[in-house]
Design an enzyme around this catalytic site. Structure first.
Site, PDB file in Angstrom:
ATOM      1  N   ARG A  96       0.919  -1.270  -0.012  1.00 60.93           N
ATOM      2  CA  ARG A  96      -0.142   0.043  -0.121  1.00 60.93           C
ATOM      3  C   ARG A  96       0.883   1.225  -0.169  1.00 60.93           C
ATOM      4  NH1 ARG A  96      -5.174  -1.411   2.331  1.00 60.93           N
ATOM      5  NH2 ARG A  96      -6.682   0.289   2.690  1.00 60.93           N
ATOM      6  N   ARG A 176      -9.881   8.660   3.259  1.00 60.21           N
ATOM      7  CA  ARG A 176      -9.310   7.443   2.887  1.00 60.21           C
ATOM      8  C   ARG A 176      -8.773   7.390   1.633  1.00 60.21           C
ATOM      9  NH1 ARG A 176     -14.101   4.293   4.409  1.00 60.21           N
ATOM     10  NH2 ARG A 176     -13.065   2.545   3.764  1.00 60.21           N
TER      11      ARG A 176
HETATM   12  P1  ADP Z   1      -9.854   0.009   3.118  1.00 60.67           P
HETATM   13  O1  ADP Z   1      -9.388  -0.282   1.707  1.00 60.67           O
HETATM   14  O2  ADP Z   1     -11.223   0.319   3.113  1.00 60.67           O
HETATM   15  O3  ADP Z   1      -9.032   1.048   3.748  1.00 60.67           O
HETATM   16  P2  ADP Z   1      -8.842  -2.554   4.128  1.00 60.67           P
HETATM   17  O4  ADP Z   1      -9.639  -3.614   4.934  1.00 60.67           O
HETATM   18  O5  ADP Z   1      -7.976  -2.751   3.022  1.00 60.67           O
HETATM   19  O6  ADP Z   1      -9.734  -1.337   3.931  1.00 60.67           O
HETATM   20  O7  ADP Z   1      -7.975  -1.677   5.437  1.00 60.67           O
HETATM   21  C1  ADP Z   1      -8.540  -1.395   6.632  1.00 60.67           C
HETATM   22  C2  ADP Z   1      -7.408  -0.657   7.154  1.00 60.67           C
HETATM   23  O8  ADP Z   1      -6.276  -1.611   7.757  1.00 60.67           O
HETATM   24  C3  ADP Z   1      -6.576   0.525   6.655  1.00 60.67           C
HETATM   25  O9  ADP Z   1      -7.370   1.635   6.754  1.00 60.67           O
HETATM   26  C4  ADP Z   1      -5.169   0.588   7.114  1.00 60.67           C
HETATM   27  O10 ADP Z   1      -5.435   1.127   8.413  1.00 60.67           O
HETATM   28  C5  ADP Z   1      -4.994  -1.017   7.682  1.00 60.67           C
HETATM   29  N1  ADP Z   1      -4.243  -1.467   6.535  1.00 60.67           N
HETATM   30  C6  ADP Z   1      -4.480  -2.480   5.688  1.00 60.67           C
HETATM   31  N2  ADP Z   1      -3.495  -2.985   4.975  1.00 60.67           N
HETATM   32  C7  ADP Z   1      -2.565  -2.126   5.169  1.00 60.67           C
HETATM   33  C8  ADP Z   1      -1.042  -2.111   4.797  1.00 60.67           C
HETATM   34  N3  ADP Z   1      -0.852  -2.869   3.697  1.00 60.67           N
HETATM   35  N4  ADP Z   1      -0.411  -1.013   5.217  1.00 60.67           N
HETATM   36  C9  ADP Z   1      -0.789  -0.302   6.099  1.00 60.67           C
HETATM   37  N5  ADP Z   1      -1.871  -0.533   6.798  1.00 60.67           N
HETATM   38  C10 ADP Z   1      -2.667  -1.291   6.240  1.00 60.67           C
END
Ligand code: ADP
Length: 222
Positions: A96, A176
């Site tokens: 990400r 977001r």
């Molecule tokens: P969304 O795409 O709606 O943000 P996710 O389920 O993918 O939902 O992620 C939820 C939360 O988990 C993110 O907002 C972040 O805080 C955390 N998160 C998920 N994947 C990562 C990542 N690769 N790096 C950092 N934080 C992450």
């Protein structure tokens, strides 16, 4: 597809919040017989388990921030070392950030990622999709303002209360999305520069989008 006779399938799926990434990721992983590894799901599982790590992760997630690259690398390298991931995987929500992309490439080796898919949906469309989304607070079933439950706002499946998620308000969604633009678009571009990216239009019939993704992966890998 026999896991012993086919080459490994190692896929990444990118897409803005609300692009339909989760749905398509689950379908693709099933199609190619690889584990669907969602870092969001892994973090939410840690939150439910109530570990110290889970508690810290919850604070970060509730604030709409990203968990640190270092912690995420630890989490993903442990997960990819599990026996079910030897013959491939599909990553949903990782990498990400540009750093996470480089960390992943270092972990897998330069030939260790087969294809990154980007589900492209314009920002205004996802804001509209997410801000009209309603979810059952008991079982998680999805509804929307356009497609409400039969009896507003009681879940057709379990009778639970159907509400809007705290982080699905227009303001929270825009925050977001801003993080996606700032942190994640650079890593998507980086994979494009490596010749590893395929972009698919994420607006349209869900099943047709799945078919397009499957044929992209098939043409590329087999
Ligand atoms: P969304 O795409 O709606 O943000 P996710 O389920 O993918 O939902 O992620 C939820 C939360 O988990 C993110 O907002 C972040 O805080 C955390 N998160 C998920 N994947 C990562 C990542 N690769 N790096 C950092 N934080 C992450």
């Amino acid at each position: 597809m026999e896991s012993t006779t086919r080459p490994p399938v190692r896929l990444l799926v990118f897409g803005r919040q609300g692009a339909g990434k989760g749905t398509q990721a689950v379908r693709l992983a099933e199609q190619f017989g690889v584990p669907h590894i969602s870092t969001g799901d892994m973090l939410r599982a840690a939150v439910r388990e109530g570990t110290e790590f889970g508690q810290r992760a919850k604070e970060i997630m509730d604030a709409g921030h990203l968990v640190s690259d270092e912690v995420m690398l630890g989490l993903i390298s442990e997960r990819l070392a599990q026996p079910d991931a030897v013959n491939g995987w599909l990553l949903d929500g990782f990498p990400r950030t540009l750093q996470q992309g480089k960390d992943l490439m270092a972990l897998t080796g330069a030939d260790g990622i087969d294809l990154a898919l980007d589900l492209d949906v314009a920002e205004d469309v996802v804001v509209e999709r997410i801000s009209s989304r309603r979810v059952c607070s008991s079982c998680g079933a999805n509804y929307s303002v356009q497609v409400p439950p039969t009896s507003p706002w009681t879940c057709d499946v379990c009778g639970g209360e159907v509400t809007q998620r705290d982080d699905d308000t227009e303001q929270a969604v825009r925050e977001r999305l801003a993080t996606y633009l700032l942190q994640t678009i650079p890593v998507v571009k980086w994979f494009e520069e490596q010749g590893l990216l395929a972009t698919v239009d994420g607006v349209g019939d869900r099943d047709e989008i799945t078919e397009e993704l499957i044929s992209l992966v098939t043409n590329r890998l087999f």
